[in-house]
Design a protein around this motif. Structure first.
Motif, short mmCIF file in Angstrom:
data_model
loop_
_atom_site.label_atom_id
_atom_site.label_comp_id
_atom_site.label_asym_id
_atom_site.label_seq_id
_atom_site.Cartn_x
_atom_site.Cartn_y
_atom_site.Cartn_z
N GLY A 252 0.79 -1.22 0.00
CA GLY A 252 0.00 0.00 0.00
C GLY A 252 0.82 1.27 0.00
O GLY A 252 0.25 2.35 0.12
N ARG A 253 2.15 1.16 -0.12
CA ARG A 253 2.99 2.35 -0.13
C ARG A 253 3.71 2.49 -1.46
O ARG A 253 4.16 1.50 -2.06
CB ARG A 253 4.04 2.29 0.99
CG ARG A 253 3.51 2.62 2.37
CD ARG A 253 4.64 2.72 3.36
NE ARG A 253 5.67 3.68 2.93
CZ ARG A 253 6.82 3.83 3.55
NH1 ARG A 253 7.11 3.08 4.62
NH2 ARG A 253 7.70 4.71 3.12
N ASP A 254 3.80 3.72 -1.93
CA ASP A 254 4.56 4.05 -3.12
C ASP A 254 4.98 5.50 -2.99
O ASP A 254 4.46 6.24 -2.13
CB ASP A 254 3.72 3.83 -4.40
CG ASP A 254 2.48 4.70 -4.44
OD1 ASP A 254 2.59 5.89 -4.81
OD2 ASP A 254 1.39 4.22 -4.04
N PRO A 255 5.93 5.99 -3.76
CA PRO A 255 6.43 7.36 -3.59
C PRO A 255 5.35 8.43 -3.65
O PRO A 255 5.37 9.39 -2.87
CB PRO A 255 7.44 7.50 -4.72
CG PRO A 255 7.92 6.12 -4.96
CD PRO A 255 6.73 5.23 -4.74
N ILE A 256 4.39 8.29 -4.56
CA ILE A 256 3.37 9.33 -4.71
C ILE A 256 2.46 9.37 -3.49
O ILE A 256 2.16 10.44 -2.94
CB ILE A 256 2.56 9.09 -6.00
CG1 ILE A 256 3.47 9.24 -7.22
CG2 ILE A 256 1.40 10.08 -6.08
CD1 ILE A 256 2.78 8.96 -8.54
N GLU A 304 12.08 6.29 -11.95
CA GLU A 304 11.87 6.81 -13.31
C GLU A 304 10.38 6.97 -13.61
O GLU A 304 9.97 7.89 -14.31
CB GLU A 304 12.52 5.88 -14.32
CG GLU A 304 14.04 5.87 -14.29
CD GLU A 304 14.63 7.19 -14.79
OE1 GLU A 304 13.90 7.97 -15.44
OE2 GLU A 304 15.81 7.45 -14.49
N MET A 305 9.56 6.06 -13.07
CA MET A 305 8.12 6.10 -13.35
C MET A 305 7.44 7.28 -12.66
O MET A 305 6.53 7.90 -13.23
CB MET A 305 7.46 4.79 -12.89
CG MET A 305 7.89 3.56 -13.70
SD MET A 305 7.21 2.04 -13.01
CE MET A 305 5.46 2.40 -13.01
N VAL A 306 7.83 7.62 -11.45
CA VAL A 306 7.12 8.65 -10.69
C VAL A 306 7.70 10.04 -10.88
O VAL A 306 7.07 11.03 -10.48
CB VAL A 306 7.12 8.30 -9.19
CG1 VAL A 306 6.43 6.97 -8.95
CG2 VAL A 306 8.54 8.28 -8.63
N THR A 307 8.88 10.14 -11.49
CA THR A 307 9.49 11.46 -11.67
C THR A 307 8.60 12.42 -12.45
O THR A 307 8.45 13.59 -12.05
CB THR A 307 10.86 11.32 -12.35
OG1 THR A 307 11.75 10.61 -11.47
CG2 THR A 307 11.45 12.68 -12.68
N PRO A 308 7.98 12.00 -13.57
CA PRO A 308 7.11 12.95 -14.29
C PRO A 308 5.96 13.48 -13.44
O PRO A 308 5.54 14.63 -13.61
CB PRO A 308 6.61 12.12 -15.47
CG PRO A 308 7.63 11.07 -15.67
CD PRO A 308 8.11 10.73 -14.30
#
Length: 486
Positions: A252-256, A304-308
């Motif tokens: 349930g955790r991710d950078p965003i 790389e996926m969350v940078t944008p």
């Protein structure tokens, strides 16, 4: 092992003022040579002073009571009592002083900044200072006043340029250890950091400080975890940096979602600073997103996926690894640029010349109103009458008469008459309640009582003058020394 203490309750008490002295000078041919009692010394103040070498409130945690020195009483021969020594307490830069109700009294920022936490009591006047034409030989002196006593709350809010914000085990302590010479505790379990860690970072011509705040969790602004205790250390930061763990395996955790949860906590927390109010709320500070642990392959792909997504919000994004030190150089220069921009937009005010404006020692006003707890009684409130009562020795009739004279000159007598006070009515001033005996009001014929005069002194002066005149005539041979002067 040293402890970090950032909130303490401090009980401060200023010194008492010394009592004045009632004394009469004696010498040959002048057994009563007039009043020569000295004044009592003022009590010492309790002062808080910022010291750059102090970094915690630990001393006050173990010694929560502070008392300044008392003033010494006056002595005969016009000798004033020694003043009480001030007690100067060293506090860290960024200490906020609050009263027992939580109201901010002062925000101590900057080395050498001082605050008088409790003022010492005034010393009482001796009878030499109280003498006048109408009262040539006062047989009393004024008592010294008690010093102020307060219960204060000291809160330390770290003075840092960049605040590192993130969930537990996001790598904030590791990042501080590689950016600066600080050596915080680092371990592989949550809430390793229990106290804020500060590090000094040098980047080109810019030097700035970084604060590693203990891990925040959802609900920190309401008291969950350690966040409520340490969110205040972010209040002075010019830049907030989200440190995100891209290698976490928690479901349930991710950078965003992590950043969104932290943003919600920052928006819910309302700082209450007076000196740094121009910074605004934490939600208004510049942001930087630091995607950490990119030395792990899966973490690098996630970064790389969350940078944008973060770039679209207008936040600078940096992919780093505190372990391998990859990406640290661009991050350091970017933080230095943001700090430099903030300093240029918020230049420190040039020190101003101190302007000394005399402040009246006491208000001359007073108020008289009916005592609800005593039928027919009255209460007198005012700085002067209450201070005069504290200075009066009620076991001395002459001192009580002097108090009555002062109250009459101030207008208390007339106000009591105007409000219908009857003789014998209970009147309360400060902590003293007495039965009111009205004096003869102005404009009515009266015989002066000569309160405060000393017949012994006047008689002594006449005898002493006659003896000196007779001795002079003997020296000049006008009369025989054994004969009485005719």
């Amino acid at each position: 092992m040293s402890k970090f203490i950032d909130r303490v309750v401090l009980h401060v008490r200023a010194g008492k003022g010394g009592h004045g002295c009632a004394s009469v000078h004696r010498e040959k041919f002048k057994p009563l040579g007039g009043p020569d009692g000295g004044n009592g010394g003022n009590g010492g103040d309790v002062v808080l002073e910022v010291d750059p070498n102090v970094h915690t409130l630990l001393d006050f945690h173990f010694h929560p009571h502070a008392k300044a020195g008392n003033g010494k009483p006056g002595e005969g021969g016009n000798r004033d009592g020694k003043m009480g020594a001030d007690l100067v307490l060293k506090v860290p830069d960024g200490t906020v002083v609050l009263d027992r109700d939580g109201e901010i009294l002062i925000d101590l920022v900057g080395p050498g900044n001082r605050f008088v936490a409790a003022r010492g009591g005034r010393g009482g006047l001796g009878n030499a200072a109280l003498s006048s034409k109408a009262r040539k030989a006062p047989g009393f002196a004024l008592l010294g006043e008690e010093g102020e006593e307060h219960e204060l709350v000291l809160e330390l809010k770290s003075v840092a340029d960049v605040g590192l914000v993130g969930f537990p085990s996001a790598g904030k302590s590791s990042l501080v250890s590689v950016l600066s010479a600080a050596k915080p505790k680092i371990a592989d379990y949550p809430f390793t950091t229990l106290v804020p860690n500060l590090g000094v970072v040098a980047s080109g011509d810019t030097t700035f400080t970084v604060a590693d705040v203990p891990g925040l969790i959802p609900g920190a602004s309401e008291g969950r975890g350690l966040g409520l205790d340490f969110l205040r250390h972010l209040e002075r930061c010019a830049v907030l940096a989200h440190v995100v763990d891209c290698a976490t395996l928690e479901p349930g955790r991710d950078p965003i979602s992590d950043v969104d949860a932290l943003e919600a906590e920052l928006a819910a927390y309302k700082p209450a600073l007076s000196a740094d109010a121009s910074l605004g709320d934490l939600a208004d500070r510049p942001r930087v997103v630091i995607l950490n642990k990119t030395d792990v392959p899966d973490a690098a792909e996630l970064a790389e996926m969350v940078t944008p997504e973060f770039t679209a919000r207008g936040w600078p994004v940096f992919q780093i690894s505190a372990v391998s030190r990859a990406g640290l150089r661009p991050l350091t220069f970017a933080l230095a640029d943001l700090v430099r921009e903030y300093r240029e937009a918020h230049p420190k005010a040039a020190p101003k010349r101190p302007v000394i404006r005399p402040i009246a020692a006491d208000e001359s006003g007073f108020s008289v109103y009916a005592d609800p707890s005593e039928p027919g009684g009255f209460i007198v409130r005012g700085a002067r009458p209450e201070r005069w009562v504290r200075q009066t020795a009620f076991d001395n009739d002459e001192a009580v008469g002097y108090l009555a004279d002062r109250l009459a000159r101030l207008g208390v007598e007339e106000e009591l008459v105007r409000q219908g006070a009857e003789p014998g009515a209970p009147v309360t001033i400060g902590d003293v309640c007495f039965e009111w005996e009205p004096q003869i009001t102005a404009g009515v014929d009266m015989v002066r009582t000569g309160r405060g005069t000393d017949a012994r002194l006047e008689q002594s002066e006449r005898i002493g003058a006659a003896e000196r005149k007779h001795a002079s005539r003997v020296r000049r041979g006008l009369v025989d020394g054994d004969e009485d002067e005719q």
